[in-house]
Design a protein around this motif. Structure first.
Motif, PDB file in Angstrom:
ATOM      1  N   VAL A   1      78.228  49.448  41.134  1.00 33.56           N
ATOM      2  CA  VAL A   1      78.210  49.579  42.596  1.00 33.56           C
ATOM      3  C   VAL A   1      79.000  50.806  43.029  1.00 33.56           C
ATOM      4  O   VAL A   1      78.590  51.559  43.931  1.00 33.56           O
ATOM      5  N   THR A   2      80.153  51.028  42.393  1.00 35.99           N
ATOM      6  CA  THR A   2      80.962  52.205  42.715  1.00 35.99           C
ATOM      7  C   THR A   2      80.185  53.492  42.438  1.00 35.99           C
ATOM      8  O   THR A   2      80.166  54.414  43.271  1.00 35.99           O
ATOM      9  N   PHE A   3      79.543  53.562  41.271  1.00 34.36           N
ATOM     10  CA  PHE A   3      78.741  54.748  40.944  1.00 34.36           C
ATOM     11  C   PHE A   3      77.598  54.926  41.940  1.00 34.36           C
ATOM     12  O   PHE A   3      77.282  56.058  42.340  1.00 34.36           O
ATOM     13  N   ALA A   4      76.963  53.830  42.330  1.00 32.78           N
ATOM     14  CA  ALA A   4      75.852  53.917  43.274  1.00 32.78           C
ATOM     15  C   ALA A   4      76.308  54.454  44.622  1.00 32.78           C
ATOM     16  O   ALA A   4      75.610  55.258  45.258  1.00 32.78           O
ATOM     17  N   ILE A   5      77.491  54.023  45.061  1.00 36.05           N
ATOM     18  CA  ILE A   5      77.997  54.503  46.347  1.00 36.05           C
ATOM     19  C   ILE A   5      78.339  55.989  46.260  1.00 36.05           C
ATOM     20  O   ILE A   5      78.070  56.763  47.198  1.00 36.05           O
ATOM     21  N   VAL A   6      78.924  56.415  45.147  1.00 38.08           N
ATOM     22  CA  VAL A   6      79.206  57.837  44.969  1.00 38.08           C
ATOM     23  C   VAL A   6      77.902  58.634  44.989  1.00 38.08           C
ATOM     24  O   VAL A   6      77.815  59.714  45.601  1.00 38.08           O
ATOM     25  N   PHE A   7      76.881  58.109  44.352  1.00 32.10           N
ATOM     26  CA  PHE A   7      75.589  58.786  44.347  1.00 32.10           C
ATOM     27  C   PHE A   7      75.010  58.841  45.763  1.00 32.10           C
ATOM     28  O   PHE A   7      74.390  59.835  46.164  1.00 32.10           O
ATOM     29  N   GLY A   8      75.210  57.769  46.534  1.00 32.79           N
ATOM     30  CA  GLY A   8      74.745  57.773  47.922  1.00 32.79           C
ATOM     31  C   GLY A   8      75.445  58.828  48.753  1.00 32.79           C
ATOM     32  O   GLY A   8      74.825  59.482  49.602  1.00 32.79           O
ATOM     33  N   VAL A   9      76.747  59.011  48.521  1.00 25.89           N
ATOM     34  CA  VAL A   9      77.473  60.052  49.249  1.00 25.89           C
ATOM     35  C   VAL A   9      76.981  61.444  48.841  1.00 25.89           C
ATOM     36  O   VAL A   9      76.929  62.362  49.665  1.00 25.89           O
ATOM     37  N   ILE A  10      76.605  61.597  47.570  1.00 24.99           N
ATOM     38  CA  ILE A  10      76.040  62.875  47.116  1.00 24.99           C
ATOM     39  C   ILE A  10      74.754  63.174  47.888  1.00 24.99           C
ATOM     40  O   ILE A  10      74.551  64.297  48.393  1.00 24.99           O
ATOM     41  N   LEU A  11      73.882  62.189  48.011  1.00 21.01           N
ATOM     42  CA  LEU A  11      72.652  62.375  48.767  1.00 21.01           C
ATOM     43  C   LEU A  11      72.953  62.670  50.237  1.00 21.01           C
ATOM     44  O   LEU A  11      72.249  63.470  50.872  1.00 21.01           O
ATOM     45  N   TYR A  12      73.979  62.036  50.781  1.00 20.00           N
ATOM     46  CA  TYR A  12      74.374  62.318  52.160  1.00 20.00           C
ATOM     47  C   TYR A  12      74.768  63.785  52.311  1.00 20.00           C
ATOM     48  O   TYR A  12      74.362  64.449  53.265  1.00 20.00           O
ATOM     49  N   ARG A  13      75.568  64.295  51.348  1.00 21.67           N
ATOM     50  CA  ARG A  13      76.004  65.684  51.442  1.00 21.67           C
ATOM     51  C   ARG A  13      74.811  66.640  51.359  1.00 21.67           C
ATOM     52  O   ARG A  13      74.737  67.628  52.104  1.00 21.67           O
ATOM     53  N   ILE A  14      73.902  66.355  50.436  1.00 17.16           N
ATOM     54  CA  ILE A  14      72.747  67.254  50.257  1.00 17.16           C
ATOM     55  C   ILE A  14      71.880  67.267  51.507  1.00 17.16           C
ATOM     56  O   ILE A  14      71.505  68.338  52.018  1.00 17.16           O
ATOM     57  N   SER A  15      71.545  66.082  52.026  1.00 18.29           N
ATOM     58  CA  SER A  15      70.652  66.008  53.190  1.00 18.29           C
ATOM     59  C   SER A  15      71.323  66.540  54.448  1.00 18.29           C
ATOM     60  O   SER A  15      70.689  67.217  55.267  1.00 18.29           O
ATOM     61  N   THR A  16      72.624  66.222  54.617  1.00 20.56           N
ATOM     62  CA  THR A  16      73.337  66.701  55.804  1.00 20.56           C
ATOM     63  C   THR A  16      73.464  68.218  55.789  1.00 20.56           C
ATOM     64  O   THR A  16      73.351  68.876  56.843  1.00 20.56           O
ATOM     65  N   LYS A  17      73.699  68.784  54.630  1.00 23.67           N
ATOM     66  CA  LYS A  17      73.810  70.243  54.527  1.00 23.67           C
ATOM     67  C   LYS A  17      72.497  70.906  54.941  1.00 23.67           C
ATOM     68  O   LYS A  17      72.492  71.889  55.714  1.00 23.67           O
ATOM     69  N   ALA A  18      71.381  70.365  54.472  1.00 23.97           N
ATOM     70  CA  ALA A  18      70.087  70.929  54.861  1.00 23.97           C
ATOM     71  C   ALA A  18      69.824  70.757  56.351  1.00 23.97           C
ATOM     72  O   ALA A  18      69.299  71.666  57.017  1.00 23.97           O
ATOM     73  N   ALA A  19      70.219  69.602  56.903  1.00 22.93           N
ATOM     74  CA  ALA A  19      69.983  69.362  58.333  1.00 22.93           C
ATOM     75  C   ALA A  19      70.824  70.292  59.200  1.00 22.93           C
ATOM     76  O   ALA A  19      70.350  70.822  60.210  1.00 22.93           O
ATOM     77  N   LEU A  20      72.082  70.506  58.813  1.00 20.07           N
ATOM     78  CA  LEU A  20      72.946  71.379  59.609  1.00 20.07           C
ATOM     79  C   LEU A  20      72.508  72.837  59.535  1.00 20.07           C
ATOM     80  O   LEU A  20      72.712  73.604  60.476  1.00 20.07           O
ATOM     81  N   HIS A  21      71.916  73.231  58.434  1.00 18.16           N
ATOM     82  CA  HIS A  21      71.431  74.601  58.331  1.00 18.16           C
ATOM     83  C   HIS A  21      70.245  74.843  59.268  1.00 18.16           C
ATOM     84  O   HIS A  21      69.970  76.000  59.625  1.00 18.16           O
ATOM     85  N   MET A  22      69.560  73.792  59.656  1.00 18.93           N
ATOM     86  CA  MET A  22      68.437  73.933  60.587  1.00 18.93           C
ATOM     87  C   MET A  22      68.890  73.884  62.034  1.00 18.93           C
ATOM     88  O   MET A  22      68.069  73.971  62.948  1.00 18.93           O
ATOM     89  N   SER A  23      70.191  73.702  62.267  1.00 19.11           N
ATOM     90  CA  SER A  23      70.693  73.597  63.633  1.00 19.11           C
ATOM     91  C   SER A  23      70.519  74.922  64.366  1.00 19.11           C
ATOM     92  O   SER A  23      70.613  76.010  63.786  1.00 19.11           O
ATOM     93  N   SER A  24      70.292  74.826  65.677  1.00 23.50           N
ATOM     94  CA  SER A  24      70.142  76.028  66.491  1.00 23.50           C
ATOM     95  C   SER A  24      71.477  76.641  66.881  1.00 23.50           C
ATOM     96  O   SER A  24      71.537  77.769  67.351  1.00 23.50           O
ATOM     97  N   SER A  25      72.572  75.876  66.688  1.00 19.13           N
ATOM     98  CA  SER A  25      73.903  76.369  67.036  1.00 19.13           C
ATOM     99  C   SER A  25      74.471  77.201  65.891  1.00 19.13           C
ATOM    100  O   SER A  25      74.526  76.762  64.739  1.00 19.13           O
ATOM    101  N   SER A  26      74.908  78.389  66.220  1.00 22.83           N
ATOM    102  CA  SER A  26      75.490  79.264  65.199  1.00 22.83           C
ATOM    103  C   SER A  26      76.829  78.730  64.718  1.00 22.83           C
ATOM    104  O   SER A  26      77.197  78.909  63.551  1.00 22.83           O
ATOM    105  N   ILE A  27      77.580  78.071  65.608  1.00 22.59           N
ATOM    106  CA  ILE A  27      78.877  77.510  65.210  1.00 22.59           C
ATOM    107  C   ILE A  27      78.669  76.420  64.161  1.00 22.59           C
ATOM    108  O   ILE A  27      79.396  76.339  63.166  1.00 22.59           O
ATOM    109  N   THR A  28      77.671  75.590  64.367  1.00 31.78           N
ATOM    110  CA  THR A  28      77.376  74.531  63.397  1.00 31.78           C
ATOM    111  C   THR A  28      76.966  75.122  62.061  1.00 31.78           C
ATOM    112  O   THR A  28      77.408  74.657  60.996  1.00 31.78           O
ATOM    113  N   ARG A  29      76.108  76.140  62.090  1.00 31.74           N
ATOM    114  CA  ARG A  29      75.654  76.740  60.840  1.00 31.74           C
ATOM    115  C   ARG A  29      76.796  77.426  60.097  1.00 31.74           C
ATOM    116  O   ARG A  29      76.818  77.447  58.868  1.00 31.74           O
TER     117      ARG A  29
END
Length: 975
Positions: free
Chosen positions: A512-540
């Motif tokens: 379960v611990t490993f699975a949660i760490v893996f879930g956080v990894i997926l969160y980082r990957i997806s969030t990074k891609a989403a923030l790069h698509m932001s229209s705000s330069s400060i966010t990018r």
């Protein structure tokens, strides 16, 4: 003296008071009338002088048992209710002396048989009346049987069923002198003898310096007797009723202190068994609800100025107070009040906190060195140079574009604060610091053993747990009902299902611990891609910082939640194993809890330190998860900065939220809930004026749950301080600041928020020392890998001494970057905005040691990679062996037993033997004098008897002669 104490009967509150409960809660919660709550809650300023003794005011209450008292049923008439209440209000105080104990017990039983209204016969009466069900009646019967057994053991009991806490009855227990002496001999307690001797201090230079330092530090010592310099010490010896002449028994009431008295009573409670439902002592009765609580009493009040002086009040003023945070702990007084086991914990915590001071100073120096040299760091200067026009490959597919290396200037400068040449020195220092700490603790522990008369103490096998004996009895009955008296034991085969369940559940929880760490990894990957698509330069522009920080906070929240879950799972798994003794139960529970919480706390950190950025691939051939999530890379400054962020947020969050906020808030919340439930809406004005007794006040306190949570949080902190200290040199400083608060917080919790624990003897900290030693060993290996693989220390050294043309760090950044032709991107993976920088890009750079696209073997691993890898592995081996060798040298140089303590122990043995010989000679001399005096009396008596007989015979002879002469005269006259 009558055997039954009269108790005033107070009627129950009217039903109207129950309607005032919601209004009371609204006043407290919504209108902020906390003074009302203070007036109602059992504060420590209540007068509990009578609560410390029986109603005769002479016999001290050594232990208290509580049980539920059934209220009269609603169908009864008021007369019947009052009559039943009067019967329940009778407090039966049965005093037993050494000679008339059996007679009193028979008299008590005769009263029960002759008087059906006696409280002991209430369960049957209520059963006939229909007020109590069979379950409550059975509990009452088991209580009656258990209390009868306690009286047979010599204890004296007094009941209080009409108290200021509705629905709760109290059984006060007192141990008379003969019981205390008997049990002290059974438990092999060491007590001070009459013999005292002077502890002479040597006059060497070291002792003079030590004396000078103690005078300088005198203001830091608490104002208690234990910390005043004493040159006089009592010889101690195991108590024996046959050798009572060796001990000072001038004041028998205080010869055994309250801590010892309560531990003696608890020992009797544990081994006293009942026949009903295989009850095995007080533990089983508490588990089955026959009794609701069992605890010894605190000594007295702490806040009341007019309160009598007592050890608890002294501890509150000189220890459990934030205003004395700079002072040493009164460890001797802590041991005197709470026992050796708790005293050792606070002694260990105090020494650990003291040892953190030099580690914090060195860590701050390392950090300041990084701050001072950040402007002179050539690699970060090259990255931040305005003319630097190195174009880097996109960090993600499609939405990310090319970027300039100079934009990573802030990350590169921040990384130098924690990744500089002093990091290696600090890692070596902390490894030696851990070895010094362990050796210093062994010496401190041995000194405490000597001062607390624990030398030669060996823990005897504890009583089997009630659950274990119950399972053994069930096994015996199943095996042979005719020979159920035969003693059985649980084998490995009996525990095999539990062992399998333990293995499966432990692996599942770690998964379960490993699975949660893996879930956080997926969160980082997806969030990074989403923030790069932001229209705000400060966010990018702040994508990296945002993703790192939020992911670390998510990890912290998950760690806090899983800590509670894993603690409950570990206890459940330990219960399944059915350990035989409490010590075995505790050790197994500690091991499971440590394994689960260690993985929970350090798995995210281990991933960042050793796996992140190494399972990425290269441009044009990236590694994907679920064919859509590209594995994340480290920033150009390396993963060390991200590791520092994760470590600092996890460590500070656990300390501030879990260790401090939870420890303060949860006990107070539980205390408030328990008090509101006990009042049951009876918030009338007259209730506020009632003064609670000591045993009633302690009933509202939180039960003591053991030292495992306290040790566990410090062991995890020790892991944060030692395991990854190479990446976070400020960890010892934050640990020191936390522990300064933690000591006083724990002290206040033990003195004011918890019921008084039963004093337990111990000569060491048990399994915790082995865990500490294991963590210290693992820390050497982990820090070697952190320096070698996570930081850029080895690549910098290899470049400077192998590839640099002038032996400097100029060109290091370019040396670590490989080339990639953007036309080699996989179809559908190229960036959507190739002109983001204002010009078309043909070649981009990425951090790796690979061949350029124009070589014969494009994108293959270069020889520089293998050179750096070889040096890294060599560094790990050399660093690990050198540091462990230095630690072993420190262990060998520092003796476990201080020399002065060894001499004093030897001296005490000689003095004790001399004292025994003198006492024996004195006894022989007294016996001889008595014999000689007796023989002289016999001789004088025999002489007196002979003289008397001679005198009597002479008188008889005279009379005979006179009679003969008289008869002759008569004969002559007649003739």
């Amino acid at each position: 003296m009558t055997e039954e104490a009269e108790v005033e009967i107070n009627p129950y509150p009217k039903s109207g008071s129950e309607q005032q409960a919601p209004q009371f809660l609204r006043d407290v919660i919504f209108h902020g009338k906390f003074k009302l709550l203070k007036a109602l809650t059992p504060e420590e300023n209540t007068h509990c002088q009578n609560g410390l003794f029986f109603q005769d005011g002479q016999r001290r209450v050594d232990y208290v048992l509580t049980y539920p008292v059934k209220k009269p049923g609603g169908g009864r008439s008021s007369r019947q209710s009052v009559q039943l209440l009067a019967e329940n209000a009778v407090a039966c105080s049965l005093r037993r002396g050494p000679h008339n104990g059996g007679e009193d017990l028979r008299h008590h039983q005769a009263q029960r048989a002759g008087n059906p209204s006696c409280p002991q016969s209430l369960p049957m009466a209520d059963l006939e009346g229909g007020a109590l069900n069979g379950h409550e009646d059975h509990k009452a019967f088991r209580r009656e049987e258990f209390e009868g057994k306690l009286r047979d053991m010599g204890l004296e009991l007094e009941k209080e069923e009409v108290t200021k806490i509705p629905g709760v009855g109290f059984v006060k227990i007192h141990a008379p002198w003969n019981v205390l002496c008997r049990e002290a001999e059974f438990m092999k307690l060491k007590m001070p003898t009459k013999k005292v001797y002077e502890v002479k201090q040597s006059s060497g230079i070291v002792e003079k310096i030590s004396s000078l330092v103690s005078k300088v530090l005198e203001p830091l010592h608490p104002q208690v007797e234990e910390h005043q310099p004493k040159n006089i010490k009592h010889l101690s010896h195991t108590f024996s009723r046959e050798k009572q002449h060796l001990f000072d028994l001038s004041d028998k009431d205080y010869f055994f202190d309250t801590k010892t008295r309560s531990s003696i009573v608890f020992e009797i409670l544990k081994r006293t068994k009942c026949k009903a439902k295989y009850s095995m002592g007080i533990t089983s009765l508490l588990g089955s609800g026959v009794y609701t609580a069992a605890y010894p009493l605190h000594d007295g009040d702490i806040n009341e100025e007019s309160a009598e002086p007592n050890d608890r009040k002294l501890l509150y003023e000189e220890w459990a107070n934030y205003s004395v945070f700079y002072k040493y702990q009164p460890i001797g007084l802590v041991r005197k009040y709470f026992g050796e086991k708790i005293g050792l914990y606070f002694a260990w915590l105090g020494l650990y906190t003291q040892m953190l001071i030099p580690a914090s100073v060195v860590g701050v120096i390392v950090f300041l060195y990084g701050c001072a040299t950040v402007d002179d760091n050539i690699p970060s200067m090259e990255i931040c140079h305005p003319k630097n026009n190195i174009t880097m490959c996109p960090l993600c597919d499609r939405v990310c574009s090319y970027w300039k290396l100079s934009t990573a200037c802030g990350t590169a400068r921040a990384s130098h604060l924690f990744d500089n040449p002093t990091t290696v020195f600090f890692s070596i220092f902390m490894a030696l610091w851990a070895a010094m700490f362990m050796e210093h603790w062994k010496r401190r522990q041995m000194r405490l053993n000597y001062e607390w008369d624990l030398t030669g103490f060996e823990e005897e096998e504890d009583h089997p747990r009630a659950e274990y004996e119950f399972k053994v009895m069930q096994k015996s009955l199943r095996k042979d009902k005719k020979s159920h008296h035969k003693m059985e034991k649980l084998t490995c085969r009996d525990r095999l299902p539990a062992y399998m369940a333990n293995i499966v559940m432990m692996l599942l929880m770690i998964g379960v611990t490993f699975a949660i760490v893996f879930g956080v990894i997926l969160y980082r990957i997806s969030t990074k891609a989403a923030l790069h698509m932001s229209s705000s330069s400060i966010t990018r522009n702040h994508v990296q910082l945002t993703v790192k920080t939020t992911a670390a906070i998510i990890n912290l929240v998950v760690i806090l939640i899983l800590d509670e879950v894993y603690g409950a799972v570990a206890r459940w798994l330990t219960v399944l194993e059915i350990p035989k003794t409490d010590k075995s139960f505790e050790e197994r529970l500690i091991f499971k809890t440590f394994i689960l919480k260690f993985f929970n706390a350090f798995t995210p950190i281990i991933y960042i330190a050793f796996f992140r950025g190494r399972l990425v691939g290269r441009p044009g051939s990236y590694l994907y998860v679920f064919e859509s999530y590209r594995m994340e890379e480290c920033a150009h400054g390396g993963c060390l900065m991200e590791l520092c962020i994760q470590l600092s947020i996890t460590m500070l969050g656990k300390q501030l939220i879990q260790n401090n906020l939870f420890e303060i808030g949860i006990p107070k919340l539980k205390k408030l809930i328990r008090f509101i439930r006990s009042k049951q809406g009876a918030f009338q004005e007259e209730e506020r004026q009632k003064k609670l007794q000591r045993y009633e006040t302690d009933h509202f306190l939180e039960p003591f749950a053991g030292l495992t949570p306290e040790y566990m949080e410090m062991i995890i902190q020790f892991g944060f301080v030692t395991l990854f200290v190479a990446s976070f040199p400020l960890a010892p400083l934050f640990a020191l600041l936390n522990n300064i608060i933690e000591i006083r917080l724990d002290a206040k919790k033990f003195v004011t928020e918890l019921r008084r624990p039963v004093a337990a003897r111990a000569k060491d900290i048990g399994i915790w020392y082995n865990i500490l030693k294991g963590v210290a060993k693992v820390a050497v290996i982990i820090n070697a890998f952190v320096i070698s693989f996570t930081s850029d220390f080895i690549p910098r050294m290899v470049y400077q001494y192998t590839y640099s043309p002038d032996g400097s760090m100029h060109g290091f950044v370019n040396h670590t970057l490989s080339y990639f032709n953007v036309s080699h991107f996989q179809e559908g993976k190229e960036t959507l905005d190739p002109l983001h920088l204002g010009y078309p890009v043909e070649i981009c750079r990425y951090k790796d040691y690979r061949e350029p696209p124009w070589s014969a073997t494009p994108y293959e691993i270069s020889k520089e990679f293998w050179t750096v890898l070889a040096v890294r592995l060599a560094f790990v081996i050399v660093f690990q062996n050198i540091v462990m060798l230095m630690s072993d040298i420190v262990d060998w140089l520092i003796p476990d037993i201080p020399k002065d303590i060894s001499l004093q122990i030897h001296k005490e043995k000689i003095l004790l033997v001399d004292h025994f010989m003198k006492e024996e000679q004195r006894k022989i001399h007294i016996l001889e004098s008595r014999v000689s005096t007796g023989s002289k009396e016999v001789f004088s008596r025999s002489n007196n008897n002979i003289t008397t007989m001679t005198h009597s015979c002479s008188q008889l002879h005279t009379k005979c002669t006179k009679a003969s002469n008289a008869s002759n005269d008569v004969f002559i006259v007649q003739s």
